[in-house]
Design a protein around this motif. Structure first.
Motif, PDB file in Angstrom:
ATOM      1  N   UNK A 241      -6.147  -1.296  13.084  1.00  0.00           N
ATOM      2  CA  UNK A 241      -4.509  -1.246  13.457  1.00  0.00           C
ATOM      3  C   UNK A 241      -4.208  -0.571  13.210  1.00  0.00           C
ATOM      4  N   UNK A 242      -2.863  -0.852  13.669  1.00  0.00           N
ATOM      5  CA  UNK A 242      -2.177   0.543  13.895  1.00  0.00           C
ATOM      6  C   UNK A 242      -1.228   0.231  12.395  1.00  0.00           C
ATOM      7  N   UNK A 243      -1.204   1.355  11.970  1.00  0.00           N
ATOM      8  CA  UNK A 243      -0.327   1.799  10.463  1.00  0.00           C
ATOM      9  C   UNK A 243       0.650   2.035  10.717  1.00  0.00           C
ATOM     10  N   UNK A 244       1.558   1.296  10.665  1.00  0.00           N
ATOM     11  CA  UNK A 244       3.235   1.616  10.979  1.00  0.00           C
ATOM     12  C   UNK A 244       3.583   3.118  10.003  1.00  0.00           C
ATOM     13  N   UNK A 245       2.681   3.061   9.222  1.00  0.00           N
ATOM     14  CA  UNK A 245       3.047   3.942   8.015  1.00  0.00           C
ATOM     15  C   UNK A 245       2.636   5.962   9.223  1.00  0.00           C
ATOM     16  N   UNK A 246       1.659   5.271   9.944  1.00  0.00           N
ATOM     17  CA  UNK A 246       1.622   6.913  10.464  1.00  0.00           C
ATOM     18  C   UNK A 246       1.565   6.610  12.350  1.00  0.00           C
ATOM     19  N   UNK A 247       1.883   6.022  12.909  1.00  0.00           N
ATOM     20  CA  UNK A 247       2.724   4.994  14.167  1.00  0.00           C
ATOM     21  C   UNK A 247       3.556   4.996  14.268  1.00  0.00           C
ATOM     22  N   UNK A 248       4.901   4.673  14.878  1.00  0.00           N
ATOM     23  CA  UNK A 248       5.595   4.065  14.337  1.00  0.00           C
ATOM     24  C   UNK A 248       6.465   4.181  15.462  1.00  0.00           C
ATOM     25  N   UNK A 249       6.916   2.675  16.359  1.00  0.00           N
ATOM     26  CA  UNK A 249       7.430   2.714  17.951  1.00  0.00           C
ATOM     27  C   UNK A 249       9.391   1.787  17.571  1.00  0.00           C
ATOM     28  N   UNK A 250       9.523   3.515  17.726  1.00  0.00           N
ATOM     29  CA  UNK A 250      11.376   3.628  17.893  1.00  0.00           C
ATOM     30  C   UNK A 250      11.579   2.883  19.312  1.00  0.00           C
TER      31      UNK A 250
END
Length: 368
Positions: free
Chosen positions: A161-170
């Protein structure tokens, strides 16, 4: 090193096949080095290959095969996209997603593993699409598709799963809440133009958007089995919200449908296409109608008429926001809030009517 003599199945020529033996990590290994003619293998080359493998500078055949198996088992984003695409065939927007994948994502992300994607990669994609002059909404759709692919794959155990701490979609900031409306004069001219339009199917489709507020795709996909003339309802099958909806048929819409019924022949579709299926593209007649009516170039013929329908009801002061939401088949009230000020204006005008009545009564008492 040793060899055996064998007939090459391709050339039919007898040739030597060289093999090498060596120990690596405490394990005895025996493997083929190559064919005399086909691989141009010699005793010297076979011995050199044996030394390289003992020193670990060249993988053994088994190590090479294992590496290939590992590489093939890796779920690149391209493979995740293929799984996503196969699973979303019933999704009406899958063709648009495919174009976005090919145009925006394939080159930069196709060969990447999901765990290799970083926030910097996403930021670079956003800037790259913006530098191409794409609208903020279009840029956002490209980023959202990448996120949807990764989320889809994670739910099916194909990646983490996407880890928001590592991969952020702005996402790019949007300011595209565009509520199109027409003045009374513009609307009158448009109706006159539609009446004169030679493509009667296009004319009827635009009138249906104006009279019902239906989306273009919903009108295109209308079947006669969805029209209940007796009870006065239209069934919108699989709308944007996903759940079938019913909306009432008002008198103008009924007239359009009855007129179209005489032209559709034996087709199951209200607006049949040239070949099989329903109509699919009416851009040319729509744009011709818009131009002949003198409407602004940025007025979207179909979506704009949906806005005109909603604005007309909201500004009448006779339709509450909940009813308007149901007529437009929105899942939540948020999308109809853009029309709230029109209803407020109508209520304000109604309040002024009462105020004028009271003022008149006061003037009458004063005069007496």
């Amino acid at each position: 090193m040793f060899y055996i003599t064998s007939t090459n199945p391709t050339s039919g020529v007898n040739e030597r096949i060289y093999y090498i033996r060596y120990y690596k990590n405490g394990k005895s290994i025996e493997e083929k080095a190559g064919r005399q003619h086909q691989d141009r293998m010699t005793p010297a080359k076979a011995n050199r290959l044996r030394v390289l493998r003992i020193e670990g500078r060249v993988d053994s055949n088994e190590e090479r095969r294992e590496r290939i198996r590992t590489e093939r088992s890796k779920q690149t984003v391209s493979r995740l996209w293929e799984a996503f695409y196969d699973a979303k065939q019933e999704n009406k927007s899958i063709k648009d997603d495919r174009n976005r994948w090919r145009s925006y994502l394939l080159k930069d992300f196709g060969n990447k593993l999901p765990e290799e994607i970083t926030t910097l990669d996403v930021d670079n994609l956003r800037r790259k699409l913006q530098d191409r002059g794409l609208a903020p909404g279009t840029v956002k759709q490209g980023l959202v598709l990448l996120k949807r692919i990764l989320n889809f794959a994670a739910k099916r155990g194909l990646c983490e799963p996407i880890n928001p701490a590592r991969l952020h979609f702005e996402m790019p900031k949007l300011n595209n809440i565009k509520t199109e409306d027409l003045t009374s004069k513009q609307l009158s001219t448009l109706l006159e133009t539609i009446e004169k339009e030679p493509n009667r199917a296009a004319a009827s489709i635009m009138l249906m958007a104006l009279y019902t507020g239906m989306r273009k795709g919903e009108i295109y996909r209308l079947q006669w089995q969805h029209i209940d003339f007796e009870r006065g309802f239209i069934l919108i099958h699989a709308p944007k919200g996903g759940i079938d909806q019913r909306i009432p048929i008002n008198t103008p819409a009924r007239n359009v449908l009855e007129d179209q019924y005489t032209r559709s022949g034996n087709s199951e579709w209200v607006f049949p296409g040239r070949f099989k299926g329903h109509v699919k593209d009416m851009r040319e007649p729509f744009e011709r109608i818009r131009t002949n009516a003198g409407l602004p170039k940025d007025f979207r013929p179909m979506h704009g008429l949906r806005h005109v329908f909603a604005s007309t009801l909201a500004s009448s002061g006779k339709v509450d926001m909940y009813t308007l939401q149901k007529l437009l088949t929105h899942k939540t009230p948020a999308m109809v809030q853009r029309y709230a000020h029109l209803r407020d204006d109508a209520m304000q005008r109604a309040s002024e009517v009462a105020g004028d009545m009271y003022k008149a009564m006061q003037r009458k008492r004063t005069s007496t």
